[in-house]
Design an enzyme around this catalytic site. Structure first.
Site, PDB file in Angstrom:
ATOM      1  N   ASP A  77      27.870  35.657  40.638  1.00  0.00           N
ATOM      2  CA  ASP A  77      26.987  36.152  39.586  1.00  0.00           C
ATOM      3  C   ASP A  77      25.831  35.192  39.376  1.00  0.00           C
ATOM      4  OD1 ASP A  77      28.600  38.235  39.233  1.00  0.00           O
ATOM      5  OD2 ASP A  77      29.317  37.703  37.229  1.00  0.00           O
ATOM      6  N   TYR A  78      26.166  33.918  39.429  1.00  0.00           N
ATOM      7  CA  TYR A  78      25.149  32.898  39.191  1.00  0.00           C
ATOM      8  C   TYR A  78      24.054  32.975  40.245  1.00  0.00           C
ATOM      9  CZ  TYR A  78      23.081  28.307  38.445  1.00  0.00           C
ATOM     10  OH  TYR A  78      22.213  27.287  38.207  1.00  0.00           O
ATOM     11  N   ASP A  96      21.940  36.038  39.635  1.00  0.00           N
ATOM     12  CA  ASP A  96      21.035  35.877  38.492  1.00  0.00           C
ATOM     13  C   ASP A  96      19.851  34.975  38.838  1.00  0.00           C
ATOM     14  OD1 ASP A  96      22.653  37.505  37.048  1.00  0.00           O
ATOM     15  OD2 ASP A  96      23.669  35.910  35.951  1.00  0.00           O
ATOM     16  N   SER A 139      20.663  46.615  29.011  1.00  0.00           N
ATOM     17  CA  SER A 139      21.480  45.430  29.296  1.00  0.00           C
ATOM     18  C   SER A 139      20.787  44.253  28.623  1.00  0.00           C
ATOM     19  CB  SER A 139      21.615  45.222  30.794  1.00  0.00           C
ATOM     20  OG  SER A 139      20.387  44.824  31.322  1.00  0.00           O
ATOM     21  N   LEU A 140      21.564  43.219  28.348  1.00  0.00           N
ATOM     22  CA  LEU A 140      21.005  42.098  27.593  1.00  0.00           C
ATOM     23  C   LEU A 140      20.259  41.143  28.509  1.00  0.00           C
ATOM     24  CD1 LEU A 140      24.027  41.263  25.286  1.00  0.00           C
ATOM     25  CD2 LEU A 140      22.029  42.674  24.793  1.00  0.00           C
ATOM     26  N   GLU A 191      29.221  36.686  19.613  1.00  0.00           N
ATOM     27  CA  GLU A 191      30.472  37.298  20.104  1.00  0.00           C
ATOM     28  C   GLU A 191      30.725  36.802  21.516  1.00  0.00           C
ATOM     29  OE1 GLU A 191      29.395  41.407  20.172  1.00  0.00           O
ATOM     30  OE2 GLU A 191      29.082  41.512  18.011  1.00  0.00           O
ATOM     31  N   LYS A 234      31.224  36.970  25.362  1.00  0.00           N
ATOM     32  CA  LYS A 234      30.753  37.959  26.333  1.00  0.00           C
ATOM     33  C   LYS A 234      31.915  38.282  27.264  1.00  0.00           C
ATOM     34  CE  LYS A 234      27.118  38.701  29.715  1.00  0.00           C
ATOM     35  NZ  LYS A 234      28.079  39.161  30.740  1.00  0.00           N
ATOM     36  N   ASP A 259      33.716  39.993  30.422  1.00  0.00           N
ATOM     37  CA  ASP A 259      33.325  40.364  31.781  1.00  0.00           C
ATOM     38  C   ASP A 259      34.014  41.673  32.146  1.00  0.00           C
ATOM     39  OD1 ASP A 259      32.031  40.155  34.121  1.00  0.00           O
ATOM     40  OD2 ASP A 259      33.379  38.678  35.005  1.00  0.00           O
ATOM     41  N   ARG A 316      27.671  52.862  31.556  1.00  0.00           N
ATOM     42  CA  ARG A 316      26.294  52.508  31.276  1.00  0.00           C
ATOM     43  C   ARG A 316      25.335  53.096  32.332  1.00  0.00           C
ATOM     44  NH1 ARG A 316      24.219  47.820  29.087  1.00  0.00           N
ATOM     45  NH2 ARG A 316      26.017  46.587  29.643  1.00  0.00           N
ATOM     46  N   GLU A 346      33.172  47.330  25.676  1.00  0.00           N
ATOM     47  CA  GLU A 346      33.446  46.887  27.033  1.00  0.00           C
ATOM     48  C   GLU A 346      34.895  47.211  27.406  1.00  0.00           C
ATOM     49  OE1 GLU A 346      30.632  45.436  27.955  1.00  0.00           O
ATOM     50  OE2 GLU A 346      31.068  44.409  29.858  1.00  0.00           O
ATOM     51  N   TYR A 363      37.161  46.494  23.966  1.00  0.00           N
ATOM     52  CA  TYR A 363      36.662  45.920  22.714  1.00  0.00           C
ATOM     53  C   TYR A 363      35.397  46.669  22.322  1.00  0.00           C
ATOM     54  CZ  TYR A 363      39.620  41.734  23.179  1.00  0.00           C
ATOM     55  OH  TYR A 363      40.662  40.862  23.271  1.00  0.00           O
ATOM     56  N   LYS A 410      23.353  38.000  18.707  1.00  0.00           N
ATOM     57  CA  LYS A 410      22.582  39.153  18.223  1.00  0.00           C
ATOM     58  C   LYS A 410      22.040  38.845  16.831  1.00  0.00           C
ATOM     59  CE  LYS A 410      25.732  42.408  20.468  1.00  0.00           C
ATOM     60  NZ  LYS A 410      26.906  43.261  20.270  1.00  0.00           N
ATOM     61  N   LYS A 469      25.133  32.674  29.353  1.00  0.00           N
ATOM     62  CA  LYS A 469      26.252  32.691  30.301  1.00  0.00           C
ATOM     63  C   LYS A 469      26.676  31.275  30.670  1.00  0.00           C
ATOM     64  CE  LYS A 469      26.910  35.922  33.338  1.00  0.00           C
ATOM     65  NZ  LYS A 469      26.731  36.770  34.542  1.00  0.00           N
ATOM     66  N   CYS A 474      45.727  31.250  70.344  1.00  0.00           N
ATOM     67  CA  CYS A 474      46.312  30.377  69.324  1.00  0.00           C
ATOM     68  C   CYS A 474      45.743  28.960  69.420  1.00  0.00           C
ATOM     69  CB  CYS A 474      47.820  30.344  69.484  1.00  0.00           C
ATOM     70  SG  CYS A 474      48.615  29.166  68.383  1.00  0.00           S
ATOM     71  N   CYS A 532      48.962  26.646  70.564  1.00  0.00           N
ATOM     72  CA  CYS A 532      49.672  26.763  71.832  1.00  0.00           C
ATOM     73  C   CYS A 532      48.908  27.554  72.896  1.00  0.00           C
ATOM     74  CB  CYS A 532      51.052  27.382  71.610  1.00  0.00           C
ATOM     75  SG  CYS A 532      50.978  29.114  71.150  1.00  0.00           S
ATOM     76  N   CYS A 591      49.947  34.638  66.248  1.00  0.00           N
ATOM     77  CA  CYS A 591      50.380  34.099  67.533  1.00  0.00           C
ATOM     78  C   CYS A 591      51.809  34.573  67.768  1.00  0.00           C
ATOM     79  CB  CYS A 591      50.328  32.574  67.501  1.00  0.00           C
ATOM     80  SG  CYS A 591      51.237  31.822  68.861  1.00  0.00           S
ATOM     81  N   CYS A 601      55.624  27.702  69.540  1.00  0.00           N
ATOM     82  CA  CYS A 601      54.391  27.312  68.852  1.00  0.00           C
ATOM     83  C   CYS A 601      54.769  26.363  67.713  1.00  0.00           C
ATOM     84  CB  CYS A 601      53.696  28.576  68.363  1.00  0.00           C
ATOM     85  SG  CYS A 601      52.090  28.276  67.648  1.00  0.00           S
TER      86      CYS A 601
HETATM   87 ZN   LIG Z   1      50.721  29.547  68.889  1.00  0.00          ZN
END
Ligand SMILES: [Zn+2]
Length: 666
Positions: free
Chosen positions: A34-35, A38, A83-84, A114, A116, A118, A137, A173, A223, A288, A312, A406, A409, A424, A430
């Site tokens: 997400d980061y 964004d 969306s916020l 509040e 947030k 996810d 949404r 949500e 919620y 808010k 966030k 493998c 082996c 394998c 092995c």
């Molecule tokens: Zn193997």
């Protein structure tokens, strides 16, 4: 930058964002954290602001989050579901507060904070107190009608007595609690099915599932945070939350009215500290303006309301450079690609490796050495590669390919029909597989051969004294004594340990065999049902399939194991050694709590804590001092320790009251 470079950069960002949108909304895959996403969006917004003439029509910055899915009736929202505006910066929160205050120089203004959640935003419509429709949404203007899905998996008030007005809309949500998510994944793990990545994806997947009946078992929660009635207005957001609660909706478990940035920052820090104890995944704080009249005055941009902002938290995420990919061999021979990268600090530890799951996943990610990869901690313990920064791709890097043979082996890898994993097939020769099988056999929850650790297994394998678990019981004192690390005392201890394991009950023996997909729970079910190896060996596919919670995949794995001549030799060896191959008839040998771990906290009516410990131990359980992933139950009396309670809730560990404990022992 030259204007032509800027427009190129804008195009590149738009392509990337559209690519990730498609992955996420059409295929349900998050290719980027997400980061990271964004950050891309923010870079694009900045460029568009600085060069408005280069802005594209229908730029992703103008579109609210999610796309619509096929196969759902499209419903227009009565008022757009915006969306916020999001930020990772505390300074921007302060700026938001200052802006709001400036708009109302002669009035008091307060803010409501509040957590947030996810999850997935929903609009729920009521007429004359009756629930008539649930819509996602979508793109903000219109969403998908998911009323049928919600009826299966999300308990919402159906009929509201004394509604405040004739028609109204509740927004909030939908999400899956951490405990339900954990339980669902444990069940998938037990059945050998792939695990869900996070509660948010499964919530979205549940609400958009093609098979409505199939999502019955997935309990979602909701919620509420918004109330919209054309003929009934709440004066403040706080009043709206109180009203929702009175109407029978759950509201966020914590919220706070704040008067200035300092109070808001204090709340943001408070939530950061305690979010791990909340029953739901929280990824930030929504701030808010509290009074609705002031919200109306502040209005909106094309995409977001001006009276709210979402702060966030920086996720437990890092990025690093992919240095190499190795292929790890598990005890069942399954090959897992592992990414190695420059060490980075992540959630309190330094990480340098993360799983890439399997060949398909590797191919899908299309990795190149030198790529910038995003790493997150899944379930807060094992790091995983969650995405690639395609913007920083090294086109001259080498593509990463899955291997054909493998790594240990050299045997050609196989892939079973319908399985994602390559393995394998050389079980008998092995080394990592032999070692893995022996360590699993000796595991605390299996045969519990304490003295047989990784080093000892290496020594015994190297000396060619053992190859399989059956060989352990044939070890002689003279052969072991004198090996690296072994003298008289340690040799005696190892041999006594091994011999002592012959008393482990049949269900643990079954688990110790290491049959693929047969974990502790399945092993116990098999042991209780068949009561002897002989009867299990004679079982038909139909008979196995009748057992509860044992699916086709497990059954196939058991049948393959039992008819494999190599495994038959091992089983014969174990039987000859005197390992328990039957479950004696009086059921009490399989105690109700065997191999279960408990933590006790608080004071009790019917017994002291010491007595409680004795009861649990008499029923085969163990009592541990602290909550950890190994704990199966918390037994809570009055005055239960708050940190134990919150930890248990966070880990999804069931909490028993004393009566429940007594009932379970009966
Ligand atoms: Zn193997």
């Amino acid at each position: 930058m030259e204007p032509s470079d800027i427009s190129k950069e804008i195009k590149r960002l738009i392509d990337l964002i559209r690519y990730y949108n498609e992955c996420y909304f059409q295929k349900g895959i998050s290719e980027i954290s997400d980061y990271g996403y964004d950050q891309l969006l923010e870079r694009l917004t900045r460029l568009e602001e600085a060069h408005p003439h280069l802005k594209w029509p229908n730029s992703p910055t103008e579109v609210v989050g999610e796309r619509l899915s096929k196969g759902f009736e499209v419903v227009y929202h009565q008022t757009p579901m915006l969306s916020l505006a999001k930020t990772y910066s505390e300074i921007e929160v302060v700026q938001f507060v200052e802006r709001a205050k400036k708009m109302f120089p002669n009035a008091t203004i307060d803010f409501i904070c509040e957590p947030k959640i996810d999850g997935v935003a929903l609009s729920i419509l009521y007429e004359k107190g009756r629930l008539v429709r649930v819509v996602t949404r979508g793109d903000g203007e219109k969403g998908d009608d998911v009323t049928r899905h919600v009826a299966q998996c999300l308990p919402l008030p159906q009929n509201i007595q004394n509604p405040p007005c004739d028609a109204f809309e509740v927004r909030g949500e939908a999400f899956m609690s951490k405990a339900v998510f954990k339980a669902l994944n444990s069940a998938r793990k037990a059945k050998g099915e792939p695990l869900w990545a996070n509660p948010r994806n499964i919530t979205a997947g549940t609400l958009k599932a093609l098979d409505v009946e199939g999502v019955k078992a997935r309990q979602l929660a909701f919620y509420g945070y918004g109330f919209y009635g054309p003929s009934y207005t709440c004066p403040t957001q706080q009043a709206a939350l109180a009203l929702l609660s009175a109407l029978g909706f759950s509201v966020p478990p914590t919220y706070k009215v704040c008067h200035n940035s300092v109070e808001i920052m204090a709340y943001i820090r408070y939530c950061a500290q305690y979010k791990k104890d909340l029953p739901v995944e929280v990824d930030g704080v929504v701030i808010k303006v509290n009074k609705l009249a002031q919200q109306d005055r502040m209005g909106r941009t094309s995409k977001s309301p001006r009276w709210a902002i979402a702060y966030k938290y920086q996720p437990e995420r890092a990025h690093s450079t992919l240095q190499r990919v190795t292929f790890q061999l598990g005890r069942t021979g399954i090959v897992t690609p592992v990414a190695h990268f420059s060490p980075v600090p992540l959630a309190g530890t330094t990480v340098r490796r993360a799983s890439l799951y399997n060949a398909d996943e590797l191919a899908r990610r299309d990795l190149y050495l030198g790529d910038t990869i995003f790493i997150e901690k899944g379930g807060e313990i094992i790091p995983k590669v969650v995405g690639i920064d395609r913007a920083r791709r090294h086109t001259d890097g080498q593509p990463v390919r899955f291997i054909c043979s493998c790594p240990a082996c050299g045997t050609l890898l196989h892939r079973a029909a319908g399985c994602v994993a390559y393995y394998c097939p050389n079980k008998q020769g092995c080394l990592p597989q032999l070692k893995g099988a022996l360590l699993h056999f000796a595991h605390r929850k299996a045969m519990d051969i304490d003295a047989l650790g990784p080093k000892t297994v290496d020594t015994l394998l190297e000396a060619k004294l053992v190859q399989t678990a059956a060989d352990l019981y044939r070890l002689r004192y003279d052969a072991v004594n004198g090996l690296a690390g072994f003298q008289a005392l340690s040799t005696q201890r190892l041999l006594a340990n091994i011999q002592g394991s012959k008393t482990r009950p049949f269900d643990r023996v079954l688990f110790a065999l290491g049959i693929q997909h047969v974990g502790e729970t399945v092993a116990r079910k098999l042991a209780l049902h068949f009561r002897s190896m002989e009867r299990l060996q004679g079982a038909t596919e139909a008979e196995l399939l009748q057992l509860p919670d044992i699916g086709e995949k497990i059954v196939q794995s058991i049948l393959d194991y039992l008819k494999d001549p190599y495994q038959q030799t091992i089983l014969n060896g174990l039987q000859a050694a005197g390992v328990q191959f039957i479950l004696p008839e009086p059921v009490d040998t399989l105690l109700p709590f065997s191999s279960k771990n408990f933590v006790i906290s608080g004071t009790f009516q019917k017994f002291t804590r010491a007595e409680c410990t004795k009861l649990i131990e008499a029923a085969g359980g163990r009592v541990l001092p602290a909550i950890s992933s190994k704990v199966d139950y918390l037994v809570a009396g009055t005055k239960v320790g708050p940190s134990k309670l919150t930890k248990a809730m966070a880990w999804g560990i069931p909490i028993l009251e004393e009566d429940e404990l007594i009932k379970m022992m009966a």
